[in-house]
Structures are given as C-alpha cells and as structure tokens.
Design a protein around this motif. Structure first.
Motif, PDB file in Angstrom:
ATOM      1  N   LEU A  37      36.368  -0.857 -25.029  1.00 27.75           N
ATOM      2  CA  LEU A  37      36.606   0.029 -23.896  1.00 27.75           C
ATOM      3  C   LEU A  37      35.688  -0.395 -22.761  1.00 27.75           C
ATOM      4  O   LEU A  37      34.509  -0.676 -22.988  1.00 27.75           O
ATOM      5  N   VAL A  38      36.207  -0.421 -21.548  1.00 34.17           N
ATOM      6  CA  VAL A  38      35.393  -0.736 -20.372  1.00 34.17           C
ATOM      7  C   VAL A  38      35.483   0.462 -19.431  1.00 34.17           C
ATOM      8  O   VAL A  38      36.524   0.706 -18.821  1.00 34.17           O
ATOM      9  N   PHE A  39      34.380   1.209 -19.365  1.00 33.47           N
ATOM     10  CA  PHE A  39      34.340   2.417 -18.553  1.00 33.47           C
ATOM     11  C   PHE A  39      33.847   2.121 -17.143  1.00 33.47           C
ATOM     12  O   PHE A  39      33.184   1.117 -16.883  1.00 33.47           O
ATOM     13  N   ASP A  40      34.167   3.024 -16.252  1.00 34.42           N
ATOM     14  CA  ASP A  40      33.749   2.928 -14.851  1.00 34.42           C
ATOM     15  C   ASP A  40      32.328   3.466 -14.729  1.00 34.42           C
ATOM     16  O   ASP A  40      32.100   4.669 -14.828  1.00 34.42           O
ATOM     17  N   THR A  41      31.379   2.572 -14.529  1.00 39.98           N
ATOM     18  CA  THR A  41      30.004   2.998 -14.285  1.00 39.98           C
ATOM     19  C   THR A  41      29.643   2.812 -12.814  1.00 39.98           C
ATOM     20  O   THR A  41      28.472   2.693 -12.470  1.00 39.98           O
ATOM     21  N   ASP A  42      30.664   2.815 -11.971  1.00 43.39           N
ATOM     22  CA  ASP A  42      30.486   2.777 -10.519  1.00 43.39           C
ATOM     23  C   ASP A  42      29.584   1.620 -10.111  1.00 43.39           C
ATOM     24  O   ASP A  42      28.470   1.812  -9.637  1.00 43.39           O
ATOM     25  N   THR A  43      30.086   0.411 -10.290  1.00 41.58           N
ATOM     26  CA  THR A  43      29.291  -0.788 -10.053  1.00 41.58           C
ATOM     27  C   THR A  43      28.786  -0.928  -8.614  1.00 41.58           C
ATOM     28  O   THR A  43      27.855  -1.676  -8.372  1.00 41.58           O
ATOM     29  N   GLU A  51      36.262  13.413 -22.023  1.00 40.80           N
ATOM     30  CA  GLU A  51      35.792  14.532 -21.206  1.00 40.80           C
ATOM     31  C   GLU A  51      35.475  13.981 -19.823  1.00 40.80           C
ATOM     32  O   GLU A  51      34.975  12.859 -19.691  1.00 40.80           O
ATOM     33  N   HIS A  52      35.739  14.777 -18.807  1.00 38.60           N
ATOM     34  CA  HIS A  52      35.335  14.395 -17.459  1.00 38.60           C
ATOM     35  C   HIS A  52      33.805  14.342 -17.405  1.00 38.60           C
ATOM     36  O   HIS A  52      33.138  15.179 -18.022  1.00 38.60           O
ATOM     37  N   PRO A  53      33.243  13.382 -16.676  1.00 38.02           N
ATOM     38  CA  PRO A  53      31.777  13.326 -16.559  1.00 38.02           C
ATOM     39  C   PRO A  53      31.162  14.588 -15.953  1.00 38.02           C
ATOM     40  O   PRO A  53      30.038  14.948 -16.277  1.00 38.02           O
ATOM     41  N   SER A  54      31.908  15.254 -15.076  1.00 39.87           N
ATOM     42  CA  SER A  54      31.434  16.517 -14.490  1.00 39.87           C
ATOM     43  C   SER A  54      32.641  17.265 -13.935  1.00 39.87           C
ATOM     44  O   SER A  54      33.754  16.736 -13.923  1.00 39.87           O
ATOM     45  N   ALA A  55      32.403  18.455 -13.452  1.00 39.13           N
ATOM     46  CA  ALA A  55      33.501  19.250 -12.891  1.00 39.13           C
ATOM     47  C   ALA A  55      34.057  18.634 -11.608  1.00 39.13           C
ATOM     48  O   ALA A  55      35.195  18.900 -11.229  1.00 39.13           O
ATOM     49  N   GLN A  56      33.293  17.774 -10.950  1.00 37.79           N
ATOM     50  CA  GLN A  56      33.718  17.154  -9.694  1.00 37.79           C
ATOM     51  C   GLN A  56      34.185  15.711  -9.855  1.00 37.79           C
ATOM     52  O   GLN A  56      34.696  15.119  -8.919  1.00 37.79           O
ATOM     53  N   ILE A  57      33.977  15.117 -11.045  1.00 37.28           N
ATOM     54  CA  ILE A  57      34.286  13.700 -11.248  1.00 37.28           C
ATOM     55  C   ILE A  57      35.261  13.558 -12.414  1.00 37.28           C
ATOM     56  O   ILE A  57      34.969  13.992 -13.526  1.00 37.28           O
ATOM     57  N   ALA A  58      36.389  12.920 -12.137  1.00 34.02           N
ATOM     58  CA  ALA A  58      37.414  12.726 -13.166  1.00 34.02           C
ATOM     59  C   ALA A  58      37.056  11.575 -14.099  1.00 34.02           C
ATOM     60  O   ALA A  58      36.399  10.609 -13.692  1.00 34.02           O
ATOM     61  N   ALA A  59      37.503  11.679 -15.354  1.00 37.46           N
ATOM     62  CA  ALA A  59      37.332  10.596 -16.321  1.00 37.46           C
ATOM     63  C   ALA A  59      38.099   9.373 -15.827  1.00 37.46           C
ATOM     64  O   ALA A  59      39.200   9.489 -15.291  1.00 37.46           O
ATOM     65  N   ASN A  85      27.497   8.620 -24.106  1.00 37.51           N
ATOM     66  CA  ASN A  85      27.682   7.227 -23.701  1.00 37.51           C
ATOM     67  C   ASN A  85      27.099   7.025 -22.305  1.00 37.51           C
ATOM     68  O   ASN A  85      27.192   7.887 -21.444  1.00 37.51           O
ATOM     69  N   PHE A  86      26.513   5.867 -22.092  1.00 39.06           N
ATOM     70  CA  PHE A  86      26.020   5.509 -20.765  1.00 39.06           C
ATOM     71  C   PHE A  86      26.353   4.061 -20.431  1.00 39.06           C
ATOM     72  O   PHE A  86      26.010   3.566 -19.369  1.00 39.06           O
ATOM     73  N   GLN A  87      27.037   3.381 -21.323  1.00 40.76           N
ATOM     74  CA  GLN A  87      27.310   1.966 -21.140  1.00 40.76           C
ATOM     75  C   GLN A  87      28.717   1.717 -20.619  1.00 40.76           C
ATOM     76  O   GLN A  87      29.656   2.451 -20.935  1.00 40.76           O
ATOM     77  N   VAL A 136      32.167   7.962 -18.326  1.00 39.37           N
ATOM     78  CA  VAL A 136      32.604   8.900 -19.364  1.00 39.37           C
ATOM     79  C   VAL A 136      31.543   8.911 -20.453  1.00 39.37           C
ATOM     80  O   VAL A 136      31.226   7.885 -21.038  1.00 39.37           O
ATOM     81  N   ARG A 137      30.973  10.072 -20.700  1.00 41.24           N
ATOM     82  CA  ARG A 137      29.895  10.173 -21.689  1.00 41.24           C
ATOM     83  C   ARG A 137      30.388  10.600 -23.070  1.00 41.24           C
ATOM     84  O   ARG A 137      29.804  10.233 -24.077  1.00 41.24           O
ATOM     85  N   ASN A 138      31.438  11.404 -23.119  1.00 38.49           N
ATOM     86  CA  ASN A 138      31.931  11.918 -24.400  1.00 38.49           C
ATOM     87  C   ASN A 138      33.415  11.617 -24.544  1.00 38.49           C
ATOM     88  O   ASN A 138      34.214  11.932 -23.665  1.00 38.49           O
ATOM     89  N   TYR A 139      33.744  10.999 -25.687  1.00 37.24           N
ATOM     90  CA  TYR A 139      35.146  10.686 -25.963  1.00 37.24           C
ATOM     91  C   TYR A 139      35.329  10.526 -27.464  1.00 37.24           C
ATOM     92  O   TYR A 139      34.367  10.387 -28.218  1.00 37.24           O
ATOM     93  N   TYR A 140      36.598  10.569 -27.887  1.00 33.72           N
ATOM     94  CA  TYR A 140      36.928  10.251 -29.270  1.00 33.72           C
ATOM     95  C   TYR A 140      38.296   9.593 -29.316  1.00 33.72           C
ATOM     96  O   TYR A 140      39.073   9.660 -28.362  1.00 33.72           O
ATOM     97  N   ILE A 141      38.574   8.922 -30.447  1.00 31.00           N
ATOM     98  CA  ILE A 141      39.826   8.206 -30.637  1.00 31.00           C
ATOM     99  C   ILE A 141      40.497   8.749 -31.893  1.00 31.00           C
ATOM    100  O   ILE A 141      39.857   8.864 -32.938  1.00 31.00           O
TER     101      ILE A 141
END
Length: 137
Positions: free
Chosen positions: A52-58, A120-128, A97-99, A78-83
C-alpha cells in the motif's frame, strides 16, 4: 464532454505513486464514514504480499525540531485501516500508521476473490487517500 474525476479509483492502478501534474491518488468522500476500496478477481488468488502506498503529503515536509511546526504527524496519512477477504475475515489490521509504504507479507497466502481495504479518515477535515494497492502471489 468527458467528466474529469481527479481523485477516482483508477488512480490506484496507474503506476504513479505520488502527485505529478495530476493527483494520482484515490480520495474518499469525506462524508463516507467507512471508506472502502474493493479489489476483485474472476478466480481465487493466492495473495502472499500486499503493498500500500499512502498519501503522506510529499509537498508538506515536516521541519526539524529546530523549527516550529503545527503537526506532530503527517496530517494526510491514513493511520488506521484493515483488510478483509471475500468472507469478511480481517486478514490484516494496522493502527497508528505513519509511513507512506506499508508492505504486508503473510506467513501463509490469503486465498480470496476479493479484498476490501477499509480506512479511517485521518481527521474530520481530511479524507482518507491512497496512491496505490499492489497484490503479489
């Protein structure tokens, strides 16, 4: 006229794992309380590894401790997820998660025709959001 969907699911399979001249990311609807991406195959697959390659806002670097910064984590990641597999069994879960890159290697392959990545969305203002999902047998 073609509709432009800059954050559509097709972005997770275009081979580009970062923003360039376009976002290259799938972004969930912020109002979706349980954002899910479903992967599916015609025949059961033996999945040994998922990357998985998440958006860490490069383009939002974390400054060093010598400078002040309002965040202690990357706000878009995205800090919390499951498969889940096609039977609804959780085959992997990640908290805090932070990577950017999450490489998941199973001891025994997961045999399934579908995988669901539930985030889960990272916050109420930021979409996954996520750049790519790759599965290997």
């Amino acid at each position: 006229m073609d509709t432009i969907i800059p954050f559509g699911v097709e972005n997770i399979r275009n081979g580009v794992d970062r923003p360039t001249i376009k976002p290259n990311a799938w972004v969930a609807d912020i109002s979706d309380k349980k954002p899910v991406i479903e992967l599916g195959w015609d025949q059961p697959q033996y999945v040994r590894e998922i990357n998985l390659v998440f958006d860490t806002d490069t383009d939002h670097p974390m400054e060093s401790v010598l400078m002040t910064h309002p965040e202690t984590v990357m706000p878009f990641c995205v800090r919390n997820y499951y498969i889940e597999d096609d039977q609804g069994r959780i085959v992997y879960q990640k908290k805090d998660n932070f990577q950017t890159i999450n490489k998941i290697v199973f001891d025994e392959p997961v045999v399934t025709q579908k995988l669901h990545l539930i985030m889960e969305h990272p916050s109420a203002q930021i979409a996954a959001s996520i750049f790519s999902i790759r599965c290997y047998s």
